[in-house]
Design a protein around this motif. Structure first.
Motif, short mmCIF file in Angstrom:
data_model
loop_
_atom_site.label_atom_id
_atom_site.label_comp_id
_atom_site.label_asym_id
_atom_site.label_seq_id
_atom_site.Cartn_x
_atom_site.Cartn_y
_atom_site.Cartn_z
N ARG A 1 0.97 -1.38 0.01
CA ARG A 1 -0.14 -0.10 -0.09
C ARG A 1 1.08 1.08 -0.05
N PHE A 2 1.87 1.22 0.65
CA PHE A 2 2.69 2.50 0.89
C PHE A 2 3.54 2.64 -0.47
N TRP A 3 4.15 1.44 -0.86
CA TRP A 3 4.90 1.59 -2.14
C TRP A 3 4.14 1.84 -3.37
N ALA A 4 2.62 1.46 -3.36
CA ALA A 4 1.79 2.12 -4.62
C ALA A 4 1.32 3.34 -4.21
N SER A 5 1.63 4.00 -3.17
CA SER A 5 1.13 5.72 -2.97
C SER A 5 2.58 6.49 -3.42
N LEU A 6 3.76 5.91 -3.76
CA LEU A 6 4.52 6.80 -3.99
C LEU A 6 4.36 7.45 -5.08
N PRO A 7 5.03 8.31 -5.47
CA PRO A 7 4.81 9.13 -6.89
C PRO A 7 5.32 8.71 -7.87
N PHE A 8 6.19 7.68 -7.76
CA PHE A 8 6.55 6.82 -9.00
C PHE A 8 5.41 6.15 -9.73
N CYS A 9 4.58 5.70 -8.63
CA CYS A 9 3.51 4.60 -9.13
C CYS A 9 2.15 5.48 -9.33
N THR A 10 1.89 6.70 -8.78
CA THR A 10 0.79 7.60 -8.99
C THR A 10 1.02 8.48 -10.19
N HIS A 11 2.16 8.95 -10.42
CA HIS A 11 2.33 9.82 -11.62
C HIS A 11 3.06 9.41 -12.69
N GLY A 12 3.03 10.01 -13.74
CA GLY A 12 3.96 9.43 -14.85
C GLY A 12 3.55 8.26 -15.31
N VAL A 13 4.44 7.51 -16.02
CA VAL A 13 4.16 6.21 -16.74
C VAL A 13 5.23 5.21 -16.14
#
Length: 278
Positions: free
Chosen positions: A140-152
């Motif tokens: 859950r924490f990893w998926a909330s990081l900008p790398f996952c939530t923004h960009g491609v």
């Protein structure tokens, strides 16, 4: 309209994973163009080859011919290169064998790739963790990081059209194929479609540490061997939450994430380059 494409699936001992992956592809929406599916079974000691070939008739009925390459040696990059040599369509969609796509994803990727402009594309990942409380909190924490939530982000699924595939030759002998390919394109060349796909988080603290260590080594490898690509990282978006805010919102997830990050830096024995932590 959409472009004809080859779906390439590297697979190493994927029984239990390749079945839902292929079932999901069978349930995919029509693209309006030709599609082929290639499974590159590399170094398999289980029934991956036989299981994948058992889907051939159903894919033929769908109009998406399926072929299975039985490669003696293991190694993801060699498998990707073998798939590229076999593929007949210029646009390529690379799918990990443990990924489950939603029905619209392939059609949306094919539509985005239908241009003479250089295009890299991926879907919107949904990180799945069905194991221990530690793994679920970490995921859950990893998926909330900008790398996952923004960009491609492109982990698990990434696609390129014919013009984009000319950006590099053979896949180099490195660990992180998705990082290498993603950073081969500028942020303006990368496109994220709304359709989702399911990407499984590996289970258990020891496995998370093992895979995180491989990920870190893979990223460092790209940075060392292809430093010119490093400028293609996505800029940090203005609306991205800082890590400290994410930590306040999910303290247990932050603790799990921090434990893994710290453990990665401890002395360890060398490990197989292509081992999976699951």
């Amino acid at each position: 309209m959409s472009v004809s494409c080859s779906i390439l699936i590297p697979a190493h001992n994927e029984v239990g994973y390749i079945e839902p992956c292929l079932e999901a592809l069978l349930a995919s929406d029509a693209t309006g163009a030709r599609v082929e599916v290639i499974v590159m079974a590399n170094g398999c000691t289980d029934a991956t080859v036989q299981v994948a070939r058992s889907f051939a008739g159903r894919f033929a009925t769908k109009g998406w011919p399926l072929s299975v390459l039985n490669l003696e040696a293991g190694g993801k990059m060699a498998a990707l290169n073998a798939g590229d040599r076999t593929a007949v369509h210029g646009a390529r969609i690379y799918v990990d064998a443990d990924v489950v796509v939603t029905p619209p994803l392939i059609a949306q990727l094919a539509q985005v790739l239908d241009t003479e402009e250089v295009r890299y594309a991926s879907g919107s990942p949904v990180v799945q963790a069905a194991g221990s409380a530690f793994t679920r909190a970490y995921a859950r924490f990893w998926a909330s990081l900008p790398f996952c939530t923004h960009g491609v982000p492109g982990f698990g699924v990434f696609a390129v059209n014919r013009a984009a595939r000319q950006r590099w030759g053979a896949f180099p002998d490195i660990i992180s194929d998705d990082t290498f390919v993603r950073l081969s394109f500028t942020p303006s060349e990368r496109h994220r479609v709304p359709a989702t796909y399911s990407w499984p988080m590996i289970e258990g603290m020891a496995a998370l540490i093992k895979v995180r260590r491989r990920q870190d080594i893979g990223v460092a490898e790209v940075k060392t061997e292809f430093p010119e690509l490093w400028d293609n990282h996505d800029p940090v978006p203005e609306d991205a939450k800082p890590v400290w805010k994410l930590a306040l919102q999910a303290p247990l997830g932050f603790v799990a994430f921090a434990i893994v990050a710290l453990a990665v830096r401890l002395p360890h024995r060398s490990q197989e380059r292509w081992a999976r932590g699951r």
